[in-house]
Scaffold this active site. Structure first.
Site, PDB file in Angstrom:
ATOM      1  N   ASP A 183     -12.624  59.217  24.609  1.00  0.00           N
ATOM      2  CA  ASP A 183     -11.848  59.704  23.473  1.00  0.00           C
ATOM      3  C   ASP A 183     -11.314  61.102  23.793  1.00  0.00           C
ATOM      4  OD1 ASP A 183     -11.314  60.990  20.769  1.00  0.00           O
ATOM      5  OD2 ASP A 183     -11.948  58.996  20.130  1.00  0.00           O
ATOM      6  N   ASN A 186     -13.747  51.374  12.581  1.00  0.00           N
ATOM      7  CA  ASN A 186     -13.117  51.717  11.311  1.00  0.00           C
ATOM      8  C   ASN A 186     -12.023  50.684  11.065  1.00  0.00           C
ATOM      9  OD1 ASN A 186     -14.658  54.133  11.027  1.00  0.00           O
ATOM     10  ND2 ASN A 186     -13.327  55.097  12.512  1.00  0.00           N
ATOM     11  N   HIS A 198     -10.198  49.309  17.800  1.00  0.00           N
ATOM     12  CA  HIS A 198     -10.969  50.034  18.805  1.00  0.00           C
ATOM     13  C   HIS A 198     -12.388  50.255  18.305  1.00  0.00           C
ATOM     14  CE1 HIS A 198      -8.915  52.993  16.253  1.00  0.00           C
ATOM     15  NE2 HIS A 198      -9.864  53.873  16.537  1.00  0.00           N
ATOM     16  N   HIS A 239     -15.776  52.506  18.738  1.00  0.00           N
ATOM     17  CA  HIS A 239     -16.258  53.807  19.196  1.00  0.00           C
ATOM     18  C   HIS A 239     -17.697  53.628  19.671  1.00  0.00           C
ATOM     19  CE1 HIS A 239     -13.137  56.324  17.068  1.00  0.00           C
ATOM     20  NE2 HIS A 239     -13.061  55.214  16.340  1.00  0.00           N
TER      21      HIS A 239
END
Length: 124
Positions: free
Chosen positions: A40, A97, A110, A112
């Site tokens: 990230d 999310n 995506h 995390h």
């Protein structure tokens, strides 16, 4: 937003689509036929890796409804490989999310992977 076939609208100009096309650089951690894992650019923990499917899926709802079994397996294989490769034996958090209320910032699915310290409680 979804259409009548349960396919979410997808912006092919989002940052992850551009990374996948090679238009933007990334710090690649792992890649297979259907997924890319990258660090990230604004990490929220000492280890913050994103795993993105190579297919055009706006969110997890879209992916679950439309991805192939092969894509599903490849994405979860990528997550497992990154966890193993980075030796996250002390633990990690896996977050997706999905949608506005979850504050999904990029409308490309995506995951995390967060680790490297005590991450505290998930919600206050």
């Amino acid at each position: 937003m979804t259409d009548k076939n349960n396919k979410a609208s997808y912006d092919p100009h989002n940052i992850f689509a551009r990374v996948l096309r090679g238009e933007l650089p990334c710090d690649k951690v792992f890649e297979n036929q259907h997924a890319l894992a990258l660090r990230d650019i604004a990490p929220q923990a000492p280890v913050h890796v994103l795993v993105i499917p190579k297919g055009a899926y706006a969110n997890l709802t879209d992916f679950v409804a439309n991805a192939t079994t092969e894509e599903n397996l490849a994405c979860y294989d990528a997550i497992g490989t990154v966890v193993k490769q980075l030796d996250l034996a002390d633990g990690y958090r896996l977050i997706v999310n999905n949608g506005a209320d979850a504050r999904q910032e990029v409308e490309h699915l995506h995951w995390h992977i967060l680790a490297g310290k005590d991450l505290g409680r998930m919600l206050p």
